[in-house]
Design a protein around this motif. Structure first.
Motif, PDB file in Angstrom:
ATOM      1  N   THR A   1       0.823  -1.028   0.000  1.00 32.50           N
ATOM      2  CA  THR A   1      -0.113   0.059  -0.057  1.00 32.50           C
ATOM      3  C   THR A   1       0.837   1.227  -0.246  1.00 32.50           C
ATOM      4  OG1 THR A   1      -1.758  -1.239   1.033  1.00 32.50           O
ATOM      5  CG2 THR A   1      -1.930   1.275   1.233  1.00 32.50           C
TER       6      THR A   1
ATOM      7  N   ILE B   1      -9.450   2.812  -1.529  1.00 38.37           N
ATOM      8  CA  ILE B   1      -8.798   1.993  -0.550  1.00 38.37           C
ATOM      9  C   ILE B   1      -9.672   1.058   0.008  1.00 38.37           C
ATOM     10  CG2 ILE B   1      -8.239   3.560   1.136  1.00 38.37           C
ATOM     11  CD1 ILE B   1      -5.369   1.762   1.393  1.00 38.37           C
TER      12      ILE B   1
ATOM     13  N   ASN C   1     -10.172  -2.497   2.711  1.00 38.93           N
ATOM     14  CA  ASN C   1      -9.339  -2.993   3.990  1.00 38.93           C
ATOM     15  C   ASN C   1      -8.001  -3.722   3.571  1.00 38.93           C
ATOM     16  OD1 ASN C   1     -11.334  -2.012   5.649  1.00 38.93           O
ATOM     17  ND2 ASN C   1     -12.332  -3.988   5.679  1.00 38.93           N
TER      18      ASN C   1
ATOM     19  N   HIS D   1      -3.557   0.076   9.626  1.00 40.33           N
ATOM     20  CA  HIS D   1      -4.712   1.027   8.896  1.00 40.33           C
ATOM     21  C   HIS D   1      -4.325   2.554   9.336  1.00 40.33           C
ATOM     22  CE1 HIS D   1      -6.403  -2.513   7.586  1.00 40.33           C
ATOM     23  NE2 HIS D   1      -6.974  -1.980   6.641  1.00 40.33           N
TER      24      HIS D   1
ATOM     25  N   SER E   1     -12.417   5.507   0.913  1.00 41.21           N
ATOM     26  CA  SER E   1     -12.191   4.175   1.621  1.00 41.21           C
ATOM     27  C   SER E   1     -13.580   3.533   1.586  1.00 41.21           C
ATOM     28  CB  SER E   1     -11.643   4.285   2.951  1.00 41.21           C
ATOM     29  OG  SER E   1     -12.562   4.932   3.949  1.00 41.21           O
TER      30      SER E   1
ATOM     31  N   SER F   1     -11.027   0.546   7.020  1.00 37.91           N
ATOM     32  CA  SER F   1     -10.100   1.390   6.097  1.00 37.91           C
ATOM     33  C   SER F   1     -10.943   2.670   6.508  1.00 37.91           C
ATOM     34  CB  SER F   1     -10.316   1.230   4.548  1.00 37.91           C
ATOM     35  OG  SER F   1     -11.669   1.240   4.181  1.00 37.91           O
ATOM     36  N   TYR F   2     -12.003   2.740   7.169  1.00 37.54           N
ATOM     37  CA  TYR F   2     -12.676   3.954   7.667  1.00 37.54           C
ATOM     38  C   TYR F   2     -11.427   4.800   8.392  1.00 37.54           C
ATOM     39  CZ  TYR F   2     -15.148   6.907  10.860  1.00 37.54           C
ATOM     40  OH  TYR F   2     -15.698   8.009  11.357  1.00 37.54           O
TER      41      TYR F   2
ATOM     42  N   ILE G   1      -8.475   5.012   7.654  1.00 39.57           N
ATOM     43  CA  ILE G   1      -7.585   5.642   6.878  1.00 39.57           C
ATOM     44  C   ILE G   1      -8.494   6.906   6.389  1.00 39.57           C
ATOM     45  CG2 ILE G   1      -6.478   5.810   4.298  1.00 39.57           C
ATOM     46  CD1 ILE G   1      -6.310   2.625   4.888  1.00 39.57           C
ATOM     47  N   SER G   2      -9.291   6.931   5.778  1.00 43.61           N
ATOM     48  CA  SER G   2     -10.119   8.096   5.500  1.00 43.61           C
ATOM     49  C   SER G   2     -10.440   9.077   6.656  1.00 43.61           C
ATOM     50  CB  SER G   2     -11.325   7.781   4.480  1.00 43.61           C
ATOM     51  OG  SER G   2     -12.346   7.240   5.518  1.00 43.61           O
TER      52      SER G   2
ATOM     53  N   GLY H   1     -10.181  12.868   2.908  1.00 41.62           N
ATOM     54  CA  GLY H   1     -10.948  11.405   2.739  1.00 41.62           C
ATOM     55  C   GLY H   1     -12.262  11.439   2.982  1.00 41.62           C
TER      56      GLY H   1
ATOM     57  N   HIS I   1     -15.226   8.219   3.402  1.00 41.50           N
ATOM     58  CA  HIS I   1     -15.487   6.798   3.586  1.00 41.50           C
ATOM     59  C   HIS I   1     -17.080   6.574   3.132  1.00 41.50           C
ATOM     60  CE1 HIS I   1     -14.830   2.842   5.294  1.00 41.50           C
ATOM     61  NE2 HIS I   1     -16.561   2.772   5.912  1.00 41.50           N
TER      62      HIS I   1
ATOM     63  N   GLY J   1      -6.910  -2.866  -2.613  1.00 40.89           N
ATOM     64  CA  GLY J   1      -7.701  -3.672  -1.428  1.00 40.89           C
ATOM     65  C   GLY J   1      -7.089  -4.893  -1.364  1.00 40.89           C
TER      66      GLY J   1
END
Length: 189
Positions: free
Chosen positions: A77, A95, A97, A109, A126, A131-132, A134-135, A141, A143, A170
């Protein structure tokens, strides 16, 4: 490439700096087996691109989708984000998970969220519970709870932008390739 027997320019058909290391390792082995430099060049220059591994797909010369849906982990990643940063135009990271990371999954993450937040990427979308994170860490970001919404928004953005690169990444379980299939079907009409 510089060797004791001479030097040769090689153009790799692969995205990502990690592929330079792989090419050098393969070249070193070939060189030890006394394979001529020209043959090494041909072999590396014609290396097949594995579908779903930083695979560049042109909608047109100014609109590119990078399919990196084969799998996902922290190092792949990070490499993918670095590739996207170097691409032309408006940049979107989509992106899902990263799976099978063990008990530190959320920490990993968050680490990707930190890297994405300081990257030169315009939007980060995301999908997936993990991945939540990440954003959430990125001002740019967003989600999504449904892939359908991501597909619709991406279609609109790609259609409007003159120059754009979208990286879709992903783990296998997230089936992010379905987004690519939809976009290719809709945008190549």
């Amino acid at each position: 490439m510089h060797t004791p027997c001479g030097k040769i320019n090689i153009l790799l058909p692969l995205l990502g700096y990690q592929n330079i290391s792989n090419a050098l390792a393969a070249s070193a082995l070939a060189f030890c087996l006394k394979i001529p430099l020209q043959q090494i060049k041909v072999g590396l220059s014609t290396t097949p691109i594995i579908p779903g591994r930083l695979e560049s797909i042109e909608i047109n010369p100014n609109k590119i989708i990078i399919n990196d849906t084969y799998n996902s982990n922290v190092s792949s990643t990070i490499s993918a984000i670095k590739v996207l940063e170097k691409m032309p135009g408006y940049k979107i990271l989509v992106i899902g998970n990263m799976e099978e990371l063990g008990k530190n999954s959320i920490l990993y993450h968050k680490m990707i969220g930190n890297i994405a937040s300081i990257s030169k990427i315009d939007k980060i979308f995301s999908f997936g519970k993990k991945s939540y994170t990440i954003s959430k860490m990125c001002q740019n970001g967003v989600h999504f709870l449904e892939k359908k919404k991501i597909k619709e928004i991406l279609k609109k953005i790609i259609s409007k932008k003159n120059k754009i690169t979208v990286l879709i990444k992903g783990s296998r379980k997230t089936k992010m390739e379905t987004i690519i299939k939809y976009l290719l079907k809709e945008l190549k009409k």
